[in-house]
Design a protein around this motif. Structure first.
Motif, short mmCIF file in Angstrom:
data_model
loop_
_atom_site.label_atom_id
_atom_site.label_comp_id
_atom_site.label_asym_id
_atom_site.label_seq_id
_atom_site.Cartn_x
_atom_site.Cartn_y
_atom_site.Cartn_z
N LEU A 145 13.10 29.36 92.43
CA LEU A 145 14.55 29.32 92.53
C LEU A 145 14.99 28.96 93.94
O LEU A 145 15.90 28.15 94.14
N ARG A 146 14.33 29.53 94.93
CA ARG A 146 14.67 29.23 96.32
C ARG A 146 14.43 27.74 96.63
O ARG A 146 15.26 27.10 97.28
N ALA A 147 13.31 27.21 96.16
CA ALA A 147 13.01 25.79 96.40
C ALA A 147 14.03 24.89 95.71
O ALA A 147 14.47 23.88 96.28
N GLU A 148 14.43 25.26 94.50
CA GLU A 148 15.42 24.47 93.77
C GLU A 148 16.77 24.49 94.50
O GLU A 148 17.43 23.45 94.63
N LEU A 149 17.18 25.65 94.98
CA LEU A 149 18.45 25.76 95.69
C LEU A 149 18.43 25.00 97.01
O LEU A 149 19.42 24.35 97.37
N GLU A 150 17.33 25.06 97.73
CA GLU A 150 17.24 24.33 98.99
C GLU A 150 17.28 22.83 98.76
O GLU A 150 17.85 22.08 99.56
N ASN A 151 16.72 22.38 97.64
CA ASN A 151 16.77 20.97 97.31
C ASN A 151 18.19 20.53 96.94
O ASN A 151 18.63 19.44 97.31
N LEU A 153 21.16 22.20 97.77
CA LEU A 153 22.14 22.47 98.81
C LEU A 153 21.81 21.80 100.14
O LEU A 153 22.63 21.84 101.07
N HIS A 154 20.60 21.23 100.26
CA HIS A 154 20.16 20.59 101.50
C HIS A 154 20.27 21.58 102.67
O HIS A 154 20.84 21.27 103.72
N GLY A 155 19.73 22.77 102.48
CA GLY A 155 19.75 23.80 103.51
C GLY A 155 18.61 24.77 103.32
O GLY A 155 17.87 24.70 102.33
N ASP A 156 18.49 25.68 104.25
CA ASP A 156 17.44 26.71 104.21
C ASP A 156 18.06 28.00 103.70
O ASP A 156 18.94 28.58 104.36
N VAL A 157 17.63 28.45 102.54
CA VAL A 157 18.18 29.66 101.93
C VAL A 157 17.74 30.88 102.73
O VAL A 157 16.55 31.10 102.96
N THR A 158 18.71 31.68 103.16
CA THR A 158 18.42 32.90 103.91
C THR A 158 18.48 34.14 103.03
O THR A 158 17.83 35.14 103.33
N ALA A 159 19.28 34.09 101.98
CA ALA A 159 19.37 35.23 101.05
C ALA A 159 19.93 34.73 99.73
O ALA A 159 20.75 33.81 99.69
N LEU A 160 19.47 35.32 98.65
CA LEU A 160 19.99 34.96 97.33
C LEU A 160 20.00 36.19 96.43
O LEU A 160 19.16 37.07 96.55
N THR A 161 20.99 36.22 95.54
CA THR A 161 21.12 37.30 94.57
C THR A 161 21.41 36.69 93.21
O THR A 161 22.43 36.00 93.04
N VAL A 162 20.52 36.91 92.26
CA VAL A 162 20.73 36.39 90.91
C VAL A 162 21.76 37.27 90.21
O VAL A 162 21.54 38.46 90.00
N GLN A 163 22.89 36.69 89.87
CA GLN A 163 23.95 37.43 89.21
C GLN A 163 23.80 37.43 87.69
O GLN A 163 24.21 38.37 87.02
N GLN A 164 23.22 36.35 87.17
CA GLN A 164 23.02 36.27 85.73
C GLN A 164 21.86 35.33 85.42
O GLN A 164 21.82 34.21 85.94
N LEU A 165 20.94 35.80 84.60
CA LEU A 165 19.81 34.99 84.14
C LEU A 165 19.88 34.93 82.62
O LEU A 165 19.56 35.90 81.94
N ASP A 166 20.33 33.80 82.10
CA ASP A 166 20.55 33.64 80.66
C ASP A 166 19.40 32.83 80.07
O ASP A 166 19.32 31.61 80.23
N LEU A 167 18.50 33.53 79.38
CA LEU A 167 17.35 32.86 78.78
C LEU A 167 17.70 32.19 77.46
O LEU A 167 16.94 31.35 76.97
N VAL A 168 18.84 32.56 76.88
CA VAL A 168 19.26 31.94 75.60
C VAL A 168 19.88 30.57 75.87
O VAL A 168 19.48 29.57 75.27
#
Length: 213
Positions: A145-151, A153-168
């Motif tokens: 997830l961090r690698a996907e977000l950095e790709n 947003l074109h930035g270095d992720v310093t912190a992330l919080t998953v608010q919702q993970l919908d597998l359906v």
């Protein structure tokens, strides 16, 4: 009104106008400029009429509580704007309280305006970003997830919080804090288009030459 009280009222008006001008110049919200000035002048007037430090202190704490409730019930006021609210309120309280000298309140007023002017300057922590991202993939692995977000947003992720993970529905909603990369390191979106355009023109020219032969 004593000369000291008159000077404090003038100081408060100038400081409130300066504070509102700083905010409007940087964020362009006219409605909040009106709110900052209204809160400041209202608190100044009430504190001046009440005239005692004990009552004004209780009034100030009560107004801080009211503003906290407003913040909790409103989705359009950011933490930055709350800081301006509290600064406008504090200016009114400081200048509305009775004082025997001008030096201390004027120093405090200048300190409040200066701190906000510097802390909210666009160049201070200019690369720090905050974004809520809704991905069209359900990514449970934090490293992926961090690698996907950095790709994205074109930035270095310093912190992330998953608010919702919908597998359906196969989606992920994540709150991201990241540090934007300098423009020189960001991938250019126009470069591939130009290369494709050059290739297309080259192929067309070759076809034309081949056709003429």
């Amino acid at each position: 009104m004593t000369p000291i009280a008159f000077a404090l009222v003038a100081t408060d008006i100038l400081a409130a106008v300066a504070l509102s001008a700083i905010y409007f110049h940087r964020h362009r919200r006219r409605d909040l400029v009106v709110a900052f000035l209204g809160v400041n002048v209202g608190v100044l007037a009430v504190a001046s009429v009440l005239g005692t430090a004990e009552v004004a202190l209780g009034l100030g704490l009560g107004l801080f509580g009211v503003l906290s409730i407003i913040r909790l019930r409103s989705s359009e006021i950011t933490q930055r704007e709350v800081a301006y609210y509290f600064a406008a309120l504090a200016l009114g309280l400081i200048c509305g309280l009775p004082h025997s000298e001008l030096a201390a309140p004027i120093i405090l007023v200048a300190l409040i305006v200066s701190v906000l002017a510097i802390a909210d300057h666009p160049r201070v922590l200019s690369r720090a970003r905050h974004q809520v991202v809704h991905l069209d993939r359900a990514i449970a692995d934090e490293i992926e997830l961090r690698a996907e977000l950095e790709n994205i947003l074109h930035g270095d992720v310093t912190a992330l919080t998953v608010q919702q993970l919908d597998l359906v529905d196969d989606t992920t909603l994540v709150d991201v804090r990241f540090r934007a990369r300098p423009a020189a390191q960001a991938p250019s979106a126009q470069a591939p288009a130009r290369r494709q355009s050059d290739t297309t023109h080259g192929a067309t020219f070759a076809d034309i030459v081949g056709g003429t032969q």
